[in-house]
Write an enzyme that holds these catalytic residues in place. Structure first.
Site, PDB file in Angstrom:
ATOM      1  N   GLY A   1       0.806  -1.222   0.000  1.00 42.93           N
ATOM      2  CA  GLY A   1       0.000   0.000   0.000  1.00 42.93           C
ATOM      3  C   GLY A   1       0.833   1.263   0.000  1.00 42.93           C
ATOM      4  O   GLY A   1       2.054   1.231   0.111  1.00 42.93           O
TER       5      GLY A   1
ATOM      6  N   GLY B   1       2.490   3.744   1.604  1.00 42.61           N
ATOM      7  CA  GLY B   1       2.974   3.994   2.959  1.00 42.61           C
ATOM      8  C   GLY B   1       3.361   5.439   3.168  1.00 42.61           C
ATOM      9  O   GLY B   1       3.436   5.924   4.293  1.00 42.61           O
ATOM     10  N   ARG B   2       3.675   6.112   2.091  1.00 44.53           N
ATOM     11  CA  ARG B   2       4.025   7.532   2.224  1.00 44.53           C
ATOM     12  C   ARG B   2       3.575   8.323   1.006  1.00 44.53           C
ATOM     13  O   ARG B   2       4.124   9.384   0.701  1.00 44.53           O
ATOM     14  CB  ARG B   2       5.499   7.710   2.426  1.00 44.53           C
ATOM     15  CG  ARG B   2       6.312   7.085   1.319  1.00 44.53           C
ATOM     16  CD  ARG B   2       7.620   7.707   1.300  1.00 44.53           C
ATOM     17  NE  ARG B   2       8.550   6.844   0.609  1.00 44.53           N
ATOM     18  CZ  ARG B   2       9.835   7.044   0.614  1.00 44.53           C
ATOM     19  NH1 ARG B   2      10.311   8.057   1.275  1.00 44.53           N
ATOM     20  NH2 ARG B   2      10.621   6.250  -0.034  1.00 44.53           N
TER      21      ARG B   2
ATOM     22  N   LYS C   1       4.176  12.605  -2.284  1.00 41.60           N
ATOM     23  CA  LYS C   1       5.036  11.533  -1.776  1.00 41.60           C
ATOM     24  C   LYS C   1       5.875  12.098  -0.639  1.00 41.60           C
ATOM     25  O   LYS C   1       6.651  13.034  -0.850  1.00 41.60           O
ATOM     26  CB  LYS C   1       5.931  10.999  -2.904  1.00 41.60           C
ATOM     27  CG  LYS C   1       6.685   9.739  -2.525  1.00 41.60           C
ATOM     28  CD  LYS C   1       7.270   9.077  -3.760  1.00 41.60           C
ATOM     29  CE  LYS C   1       8.169   7.902  -3.391  1.00 41.60           C
ATOM     30  NZ  LYS C   1       8.805   7.313  -4.594  1.00 41.60           N
TER      31      LYS C   1
ATOM     32  N   ARG D   1       3.636  14.108  -7.386  1.00 48.19           N
ATOM     33  CA  ARG D   1       3.748  13.428  -8.667  1.00 48.19           C
ATOM     34  C   ARG D   1       2.368  13.275  -9.298  1.00 48.19           C
ATOM     35  O   ARG D   1       1.342  13.363  -8.607  1.00 48.19           O
ATOM     36  CB  ARG D   1       4.481  12.097  -8.527  1.00 48.19           C
ATOM     37  CG  ARG D   1       3.900  11.149  -7.530  1.00 48.19           C
ATOM     38  CD  ARG D   1       4.794   9.916  -7.455  1.00 48.19           C
ATOM     39  NE  ARG D   1       4.178   8.882  -6.637  1.00 48.19           N
ATOM     40  CZ  ARG D   1       4.715   7.700  -6.430  1.00 48.19           C
ATOM     41  NH1 ARG D   1       5.861   7.380  -6.985  1.00 48.19           N
ATOM     42  NH2 ARG D   1       4.101   6.812  -5.676  1.00 48.19           N
TER      43      ARG D   1
ATOM     44  N   ASP E   1       4.831  -4.185  -7.170  1.00 47.87           N
ATOM     45  CA  ASP E   1       4.136  -2.985  -6.670  1.00 47.87           C
ATOM     46  C   ASP E   1       4.710  -1.730  -7.317  1.00 47.87           C
ATOM     47  O   ASP E   1       4.146  -0.646  -7.156  1.00 47.87           O
ATOM     48  CB  ASP E   1       4.246  -2.891  -5.139  1.00 47.87           C
ATOM     49  CG  ASP E   1       5.671  -3.010  -4.657  1.00 47.87           C
ATOM     50  OD1 ASP E   1       6.337  -4.000  -4.996  1.00 47.87           O
ATOM     51  OD2 ASP E   1       6.144  -2.105  -3.936  1.00 47.87           O
ATOM     52  N   ASN E   2       5.817  -1.863  -8.034  1.00 48.30           N
ATOM     53  CA  ASN E   2       6.414  -0.718  -8.726  1.00 48.30           C
ATOM     54  C   ASN E   2       6.226  -0.817 -10.235  1.00 48.30           C
ATOM     55  O   ASN E   2       6.980  -0.222 -10.999  1.00 48.30           O
ATOM     56  CB  ASN E   2       7.905  -0.614  -8.379  1.00 48.30           C
ATOM     57  CG  ASN E   2       8.133  -0.245  -6.918  1.00 48.30           C
ATOM     58  OD1 ASN E   2       7.237   0.286  -6.256  1.00 48.30           O
ATOM     59  ND2 ASN E   2       9.304  -0.529  -6.403  1.00 48.30           N
TER      60      ASN E   2
HETATM   61  P1  AMP Z   1       9.222   1.222  -2.397  1.00 46.45           P
HETATM   62  O1  AMP Z   1      10.408   0.315  -2.247  1.00 46.45           O
HETATM   63  O2  AMP Z   1       9.557   2.695  -2.305  1.00 46.45           O
HETATM   64  O3  AMP Z   1       8.374   0.888  -3.572  1.00 46.45           O
HETATM   65  O4  AMP Z   1       8.331   0.967  -1.099  1.00 46.45           O
HETATM   66  C1  AMP Z   1       7.782  -0.278  -0.753  1.00 46.45           C
HETATM   67  C2  AMP Z   1       6.698  -0.078   0.275  1.00 46.45           C
HETATM   68  O5  AMP Z   1       7.233   0.563   1.444  1.00 46.45           O
HETATM   69  C3  AMP Z   1       5.536   0.765  -0.197  1.00 46.45           C
HETATM   70  O6  AMP Z   1       4.369   0.243   0.366  1.00 46.45           O
HETATM   71  C4  AMP Z   1       5.875   2.119   0.371  1.00 46.45           C
HETATM   72  O7  AMP Z   1       4.733   2.912   0.531  1.00 46.45           O
HETATM   73  C5  AMP Z   1       6.513   1.762   1.714  1.00 46.45           C
HETATM   74  N1  AMP Z   1       7.437   2.793   2.187  1.00 46.45           N
HETATM   75  C6  AMP Z   1       8.653   3.110   1.687  1.00 46.45           C
HETATM   76  N2  AMP Z   1       9.217   4.124   2.375  1.00 46.45           N
HETATM   77  C7  AMP Z   1       8.335   4.483   3.353  1.00 46.45           C
HETATM   78  C8  AMP Z   1       8.325   5.475   4.388  1.00 46.45           C
HETATM   79  N3  AMP Z   1       9.327   6.323   4.587  1.00 46.45           N
HETATM   80  N4  AMP Z   1       7.234   5.524   5.181  1.00 46.45           N
HETATM   81  C9  AMP Z   1       6.212   4.681   4.999  1.00 46.45           C
HETATM   82  N5  AMP Z   1       6.162   3.735   4.068  1.00 46.45           N
HETATM   83  C10 AMP Z   1       7.206   3.625   3.232  1.00 46.45           C
HETATM   84 MG    MG Z   2       6.893   1.440  -4.473  1.00 48.23          MG
END
Ligand code: AMP
Ligand code: MG
Length: 522
Positions: free
Chosen positions: A101, A103-104, A124, A194, A271-272
């Site tokens: 989901g 997360g930020r 973001k 974004r 998820d990306n």
């Molecule tokens: P990412 O590797 O950036 O695609 O992140 C993978 C997951 O971790 C996603 O669900 C993001 O929303 C969550 N996430 C990454 N960084 C943070 C953060 N600083 N705070 C909360 N959630 C995060």
């Molecule tokens: Mg991501």
């Protein structure tokens, strides 16, 4: 006053989470959770994209208002905004990771412009959401600059991508352990706004499928087709098959562009992967300096190198396979999904042949051209040659001058190691001879140059350039970011006076953090 017209289809048409608290939780049976950005101390607009402002029919003057900083720093909402975090899962590094989901990331709403374009605005780094797990929902300045600059650079390179509207400093510090070595330290925080027609990901569909929630899965698919793929025709399984095939085709086109310009995403988890075939989630990405199919910018992936440059076409295919698996409950016949995956292979091979034709300035594709390209790539890799500089030097070299090319300053400049240049010179001359034979009877001088210039950028967002802009911004000088943004607006044009932005990676940057390898810490 910022004047935007919102039509929030996602929250209107898809089920939301009845719980409106911010607590971290598993969210079943819902595509999104209501959540507001957490206000920040001192929002300040650092940079904005003039092109994206224009697309949203905003005036550049708007970016200088208090209201703009407040809205895009997360301190206030415009009328019509309905902020939410989306629910999705994903396969990370080859393993199902369950619910992830936003997360930020917090979506503010879907702008519909007078031209009929739909643009979802998403902050973001705007604070915690129910999907933040153990993290803080914030983002640091360095990673926000990287996302801001790269989104726009990719757009100007003609690579399908999410966009960036603006970069806002929060006036707050964020604590990060940048090298994952037990030394957390405060860093300046920032927020990127974004923008994309949709932020749906493969993982958006995988999550309900993993829970056996075929009802929600079908609802999401119907919604996505209706809103984001209105051009598709048919109904029922035939429509679903056409949709999946189109996702496969777009993904192939996107990855082929990455291979053309030397972009390495770095974290190709499902998820990306955007359902629209857009490059999404700029984290520890990198750009190829010396041509190396085995290179990954991501320190977390340094050992297995799952997401290395040369592996991206295969990884995208694997990811589409996970999406196909998630969609299977909607199909009586798996053959439609298999046909979609085959469409990926066909579209990728076609795009790869087109890359060869355009990068080499050929009149059309012939048997043997892929082998010609492959032998060049082997030479480039063995001799440690800069990808961008080499192809641009080749573009600028007339066909009748190819036999002297190795003595030409532009070619010499593309080599990182003088010894390797000398050692490989004969092999390169041999290749250049084969190439000049192939060019005979092909495009005329001007056509060849035009074709090659349009496929081989002069400027890419080299890792060390982004890092230099970040270092300056961290000292309070944002002009390095604006300067790079300006250069990257015309990546295929020679820009006199801006030669330094086309220079190969300097020796000091070879192993420097941010310039060669990056962690996921952001
Ligand atoms: P990412 O590797 O950036 O695609 O992140 C993978 C997951 O971790 C996603 O669900 C993001 O929303 C969550 N996430 C990454 N960084 C943070 C953060 N600083 N705070 C909360 N959630 C995060
Ligand atoms: Mg991501």
């Amino acid at each position: 006053m910022l004047d935007l017209n919102f039509d929030n289809a996602f929250v209107r048409d898809l089920p939301g989470d009845p719980d409106t608290s911010v607590g971290v939780r598993q969210v079943d049976g819902a595509a999104w959770s209501e959540v507001r950005p957490t206000p920040v101390r001192a929002p300040r607009v650092l940079a904005y994209s003039a092109e994206m402002m224009a697309r949203l029919v905003l005036d550049e003057e708007d970016a200088r208002t208090r209201q703009f900083a407040d809205v895009f720093g997360g301190n206030s909402l415009l009328a019509g905004m309905q902020p939410y975090a989306a629910n999705y899962g994903g396969h990370q590094f080859g393993h199902w990771a369950g619910q992830l989901g936003d997360g930020r990331a917090i979506s503010l709403g879907e702008v519909v412009t007078g031209a009929g374009e739909r643009w979802e605005l998403q902050l973001k780094g705007a604070g915690p959401t129910p999907y933040s797990r153990s993290a803080d929902g914030r983002a640091v300045l360095r990673s926000s600059i990287r996302e801001f600059l790269c989104s726009e650079a990719m757009y100007h390179l003609g690579v399908p991508t999410t966009r960036a509207l603006c970069l806002v400093a929060t006036g707050e510090q964020v604590v990060r352990d940048m090298f994952y070595d037990g030394h957390p330290a405060p860093e300046p925080g920032a927020i990127v706004c974004r923008v994309a027609p949709s932020f749906l990901r493969f993982g958006s569909f995988e999550l309900p499928a993993s829970r056996g929630d075929t009802g929600l899965l079908r609802q999401l698919v119907d919604f996505c087709i209706g809103r984001d793929f209105p051009e598709l025709e048919g109904s029922g399984e035939g429509l679903y098959a056409a949709w999946f095939t189109e996702i496969c085709r777009r993904t192939a086109v996107m990855v082929a562009h990455w291979m053309r310009v030397g972009f390495v995403h770095g974290v190709l988890n499902t998820d990306n992967m955007s359902i629209l075939g857009l490059t999404i989630d700029y984290g520890p990405y990198g750009w190829i300096d010396n041509f190396d199919p085995g290179w990954t910018p991501n320190t977390t992936d340094a050992r297995r190198k799952r997401y290395r440059f040369g592996q991206q076409p295969a990884v995208a295919y694997w990811n589409l396979g996970r999406l196909a698996g998630a969609l299977a409950p909607l199909f009586k016949e798996p053959s439609a999904l298999q046909a979609g995956l085959q469409a990926y292979v066909d579209a990728y091979n076609q795009a790869d042949r087109d890359n060869t034709v355009h990068k080499l300035g050929l009149a059309g594709y012939r048997e043997g051209d892929s082998a010609l390209m492959q032998s060049l790539q082997e030479l480039l890799a063995d001799a440690e040659v800069d990808m961008t500089l080499f192809f641009r030097a080749l573009s600028d070299c007339d066909a009748d001058a190819l036999n002297e090319a190795m003595d030409n300053a532009a070619f010499i400049d593309a080599f990182y190691d003088a010894d390797k240049r000398v050692a490989s010179a004969a092999a390169f001359r041999e290749w250049l001879k084969r190439y000049s034979v192939r060019l005979r009877g092909g495009l005329n001088r001007e056509e060849r140059r035009r074709t090659m210039h349009a496929a081989n950028p002069r400027y890419v967002l080299r890792n060390y350039l982004a890092q230099q802009a970040i270092d300056r911004a961290t000292r309070g000088d944002i002009e390095g970011v604006n300067e790079l943004l300006e250069v990257m607006r015309r990546p295929y044009e020679d820009q006199p006076g801006r030669e330094q932005f086309a220079a190969r990676r300097p020796d000091w940057a070879r192993d420097k953090a941010g310039c060669s390898m990056l962690s996921c810490s952001s």
